[in-house]
Design an enzyme around this catalytic site. Structure first.
Site, mmCIF file in Angstrom:
data_model
loop_
_atom_site.group_PDB
_atom_site.id
_atom_site.type_symbol
_atom_site.label_atom_id
_atom_site.label_comp_id
_atom_site.label_asym_id
_atom_site.label_seq_id
_atom_site.Cartn_x
_atom_site.Cartn_y
_atom_site.Cartn_z
ATOM 1 N N GLY A 13 0.822 -1.214 0.000
ATOM 2 C CA GLY A 13 0.000 0.000 0.000
ATOM 3 C C GLY A 13 0.853 1.260 0.000
ATOM 4 N N SER A 41 -1.128 -10.426 -3.102
ATOM 5 C CA SER A 41 0.129 -9.729 -3.401
ATOM 6 C C SER A 41 1.364 -10.591 -3.144
ATOM 7 C CB SER A 41 0.238 -8.453 -2.565
ATOM 8 O OG SER A 41 -0.783 -7.557 -2.926
ATOM 9 N N CYS A 129 -4.132 10.624 10.197
ATOM 10 C CA CYS A 129 -3.259 11.604 9.538
ATOM 11 C C CYS A 129 -3.625 13.051 9.864
ATOM 12 C CB CYS A 129 -3.288 11.395 8.029
ATOM 13 S SG CYS A 129 -4.950 11.207 7.341
ATOM 14 N N SER A 159 -4.680 10.941 -1.630
ATOM 15 C CA SER A 159 -3.791 9.807 -1.340
ATOM 16 C C SER A 159 -4.139 9.163 -0.005
ATOM 17 C CB SER A 159 -2.317 10.226 -1.370
ATOM 18 O OG SER A 159 -2.073 11.246 -0.439
ATOM 19 N N GLY A 160 -4.828 9.901 0.866
ATOM 20 C CA GLY A 160 -5.319 9.314 2.110
ATOM 21 C C GLY A 160 -6.324 8.207 1.864
ATOM 22 N N HIS A 249 -2.288 17.226 3.307
ATOM 23 C CA HIS A 249 -3.518 17.697 3.943
ATOM 24 C C HIS A 249 -3.292 19.125 4.451
ATOM 25 C CE1 HIS A 249 -5.170 13.812 3.614
ATOM 26 N NE2 HIS A 249 -5.167 13.410 4.859
#
Lengths: 341, 341
Positions: A13, A41, A129, A159-160, A249
């Site tokens: 990830g 994966s 975050c 992207s979060g 952010h």
């Protein structure tokens, strides 16, 4: 210093990859690194710093001999394997929301509450975050002036929400003319029943809704901030909004401090040189933080510091950080660094 | 109803064109329409509703025989020609900031303070876009519950900065991979000494800075809101941010009303059916306002209505409107409609 056997769960990830990169970049004393992910994966190769790592499927036995396990594969995986990893001897630093509000599990931003690590029982939670960058910036002010109230409105990057959300923004950004008809299948969140385009839009929903009308992201900011500061009397409220920004952010933060007679210059002075913080605040040179330029940076950037003309203890700050670094991977590694010190 | 001879100053701009379109769409009783602009645009033809209009240069004599002049060509043009137009018999509705804070000039949002029109002396000011949508949405709450405090963070579209800013966003949006290196020459404002890319970014500067550290856009929201509500005791503070959105301003608005014991449902009920407002507020169906879907709409959309869990009179609202319509052209025409009633 003894070296550590490290595992990264969720290594494929966006955050997992940053954890691996930052471990190497910061010369963390690594004996071995094991990359874990889902069976889908397994076998995949990841090249970082000239080394090739092969991803393995996460199973209970994966944690035998592991000293330190970073979890960043979603709350369900943490709930399934974190306690198992602790039982097999690892310390877990969990980047999901699974254990953040569990009473005996420390929720840590090292610049703010490193002391909370002392009482850990195997699992340490990494905050959300948007919470991390806010408490990092507010801690020096809280220490010096006290903190009574926080009202925050966020401007959060895609992207979060993972690599698929980034791809969706990129694809929709080409459809300027027919932007309202862009196809959307990821945001506001993969599990939602409706999806909206993010390009040329602002979506006032991150994560799902609680019965109170707040989203889970907003409740994370409210509850985690109180826990990290160890202050249940602190008033916190939040509105969280997703933007067409890739990474970084931003937060418009309004605070009421515990003292009157403090100036914006006093606030600025308290922040300059504080750990993890860079003050970018000079209107005369149009200097202020922006997400486009915070991408890839470790620091939390603070600017637009102003006093509320109508309230004796009210101030505005504009706080920006890379949500994958200080907001996730970097903070997790800083926790590990605190532990081994 | 007597028909009016109308002039539009700044007819080639984004707002000027919308004024022309809306005049025709709303069947405003027009006798004649004169499109005025700078000498550079004179002779240009504009086609709306099947009719062709030829743009003329703005000179003092342009206003002879004009009943109603809409100004939207920048504050300097208004300062140069608005009083001239009044002297020659016109009523001026000015969409610039030139006269908004002048004491004897009414600053009007018809849903809020139509009564202020009674004392006009020729010039009527149209408020700033971000102010209009906020006061429209807050007026029913102010009437019913009182209003003590407003803290707003904005999410503003580039069309507020004109056609060149829209073109810049479109061009930068194609540069996803090297986004931090995008060329920028318009935003944050054409006259600024530094320019930053807006695509995949958020710029916490709209208009230039005052010595207080606030931007002029923020001060407009603060001062105009108090003037429109006629309430100098109201506490207002603001942070204004530009986003990669084409059209549609969003606002995260925090209010403290004058009563306790009021619920989010009470707030919602006070807004449903209020003039110019559409409530979009149902978490169960992910219903909330978004700028991408407010573009082209006349209404002010309100959602994400929530009570602050930590303050007995605190509430959040998310307010979205088309900044070129209710934020500019539509409100100007609504002022004209009020005048002729």
């Amino acid at each position: 210093m003894t070296t550590k056997s490290v595992a990264i769960v969720g290594a494929t990830g966006a955050v997992g990859k940053k954890i691996l990169e930052k471990l190497l970049e910061r010369n963390f004393p690594v004996q071995s690194i094991k990359l874990l992910a889902s069976s889908r994966s397994a076998g995949k190769e990841i090249i970082v710093g000239g080394n090739t790592y092969t991803v393995e499927e996460t199973v209970p036995e994966s944690f035998d001999g592991v000293d330190l396990a970073f979890f960043s594969a979603g709350g369900n995986i943490s709930k399934m394997f974190a306690q198992e990893a602790v039982t097999r001897g690892a310390v877990v630093i969990d980047n999901t929301s699974a254990f953040r509000m569990t009473e005996h599990i420390p929720l840590v931003v090292p610049e703010v509450n490193e002391h909370a690590l002392q009482n850990h029982t195997g699992i340490i939670a990494n905050p959300n975050c948007s919470t991390i960058q806010m408490v990092t910036a507010l801690q020096p002010l809280r220490e010096k002036f006290g903190m009574k109230r926080i009202i925050v409105s966020t401007y959060q990057a895609v992207s979060g929400a993972g690599a698929e959300a980034i791809a969706e923004l990129q694809s929709q950004s080409g459809q300027f003319a027919d932007r309202a008809d862009s196809e959307a299948s990821i945001l506001p969140s993969a599990g939602a029943s409706k999806h909206y385009p993010i390009a040329f839009n602002a979506i006032p929903q991150i994560d799902s809704f609680d019965s109170s009308g707040y989203t889970l992201e907003e409740l994370k900011m409210i509850n985690e901030t109180k826990k990290i500061f160890g202050d249940d009397d602190l008033h916190v409220s939040a509105t969280c909004v997703r933007l067409p920004v890739v990474t970084g952010h931003s937060e418009s933060v309004y605070i009421e401090i515990g003292k009157v007679g403090i100036t914006a210059e006093d606030i600025r002075e308290a922040l300059v040189g504080a750990p993890g913080i860079v003050v970018q605040d000079d209107p005369s040179t149009q200097s202020y933080p922006m997400p486009l330029f915070a991408e890839g940076e470790d620091d939390v950037f603070v600017g637009r510091i102003r006093k509320d003309p109508d309230h004796p203890a009210g101030f505005h700050l504009w706080i920006v950080a890379d949500n994958l670094l200080k907001g996730a991977a970097l903070n997790s590694i800083q926790i590990a660094e605190s532990l081994i010190r």
